[in-house]
Scaffold this active site. Sequence first.
Site, PDB file in Angstrom:
ATOM      1  N   GLY A  86      -1.576   6.317   8.199  1.00  0.00           N
ATOM      2  CA  GLY A  86      -0.293   6.046   7.590  1.00  0.00           C
ATOM      3  C   GLY A  86       0.607   5.238   8.511  1.00  0.00           C
ATOM      4  O   GLY A  86       0.143   4.427   9.315  1.00  0.00           O
ATOM      5  N   LEU A  87       1.916   5.483   8.394  1.00  0.00           N
ATOM      6  CA  LEU A  87       2.929   4.782   9.193  1.00  0.00           C
ATOM      7  C   LEU A  87       2.846   3.272   9.013  1.00  0.00           C
ATOM      8  O   LEU A  87       2.963   2.512   9.970  1.00  0.00           O
ATOM      9  CB  LEU A  87       2.798   5.152  10.683  1.00  0.00           C
ATOM     10  CG  LEU A  87       3.014   6.621  11.041  1.00  0.00           C
ATOM     11  CD1 LEU A  87       2.795   6.851  12.533  1.00  0.00           C
ATOM     12  CD2 LEU A  87       4.389   7.095  10.623  1.00  0.00           C
ATOM     13  N   CYS A  88       2.620   2.849   7.771  1.00  0.00           N
ATOM     14  CA  CYS A  88       2.572   1.412   7.487  1.00  0.00           C
ATOM     15  C   CYS A  88       3.436   1.075   6.269  1.00  0.00           C
ATOM     16  O   CYS A  88       3.063   0.241   5.444  1.00  0.00           O
ATOM     17  CB  CYS A  88       1.142   0.932   7.301  1.00  0.00           C
ATOM     18  SG  CYS A  88       0.125   1.930   6.191  1.00  0.00           S
ATOM     19  N   GLY A  89       4.566   1.764   6.160  1.00  0.00           N
ATOM     20  CA  GLY A  89       5.509   1.446   5.094  1.00  0.00           C
ATOM     21  C   GLY A  89       4.952   1.760   3.713  1.00  0.00           C
ATOM     22  O   GLY A  89       4.291   2.774   3.493  1.00  0.00           O
TER      23      GLY A  89
END
Length: 286
Positions: A86-89
Amino acid sequence: MATLKAIRKRISSIRNTQQITKAMKMVSAAKLRRAQEAAVAARPYAEKMTDLLKNLAARVASNAHPLLTVREEKRIQLVLLTSDRGLCGGYNANLIRAAEAFRREQGLEKEVQLTLVGRKGADYFRRRRVEISDRYVNILATPPEELAAEIAEKLINCFVSGETNAVYILYSSFRSALSQVPTLEKLLPVSVTATVETEQLTEYLYEPGIQELLASLLPTITEVAIQRALLEAAASEHGARMTAMDSATTNASKMMGTLTLQMNRARQASITRELMEIVGTAEALK
């Protein structure tokens, strides 16, 4: 108002988070450059392969090869490419939303089976108890040519055997670090529409022949299309993560500035209160 100790603790926590997001941004920026070069380099080859395929397929009947056979789309295979992390908008959310829209468009009379590439898409549909034909994880750790070959072989076998009537692939096409566009393409059957380009065909001499070349080229073009989609997806993921981490780093700086102002106000209020207590005590002792 929060105490000075609580504000200092929160500022320290945000500063540590900012260091992490800044490091992740730098890592994604370095990976993005290599992934973008690979994606851009694969485009001309895939485009020329597609042009050659259309030139060949336009010269033969639709039943010249099983991969050209058009059937009624009652059983559809959708290949969805998401990320493992994750952590990709909104990268994964946009792709999953497009996949759900595609499933709704097909209606209840059509059966849509899913081939999920990436952990995020697999986790999403597994929690909703959707039928999943195949799932592939750790896609960034697997060479794209090997993964593309494995996926293409299974999809071709399912289509030729009649288990699937059509195959679509949904991935994020890389435009820039700020723009990744969910793209839906039809893989199988390979369709060639009669356009001006196909009517004014370039003349080629084929050896050993068109039929033999089709038998070799059609599976290859399917594999190339999947490999290109994997490269585009990898570049899009790194671009989306770099942009998201840059925004997170900027927001952390703003939050620390706001909290620092609150801390200074709380400290000033504390000092003022202490001075008033001293003055009050001195007056009382007179």
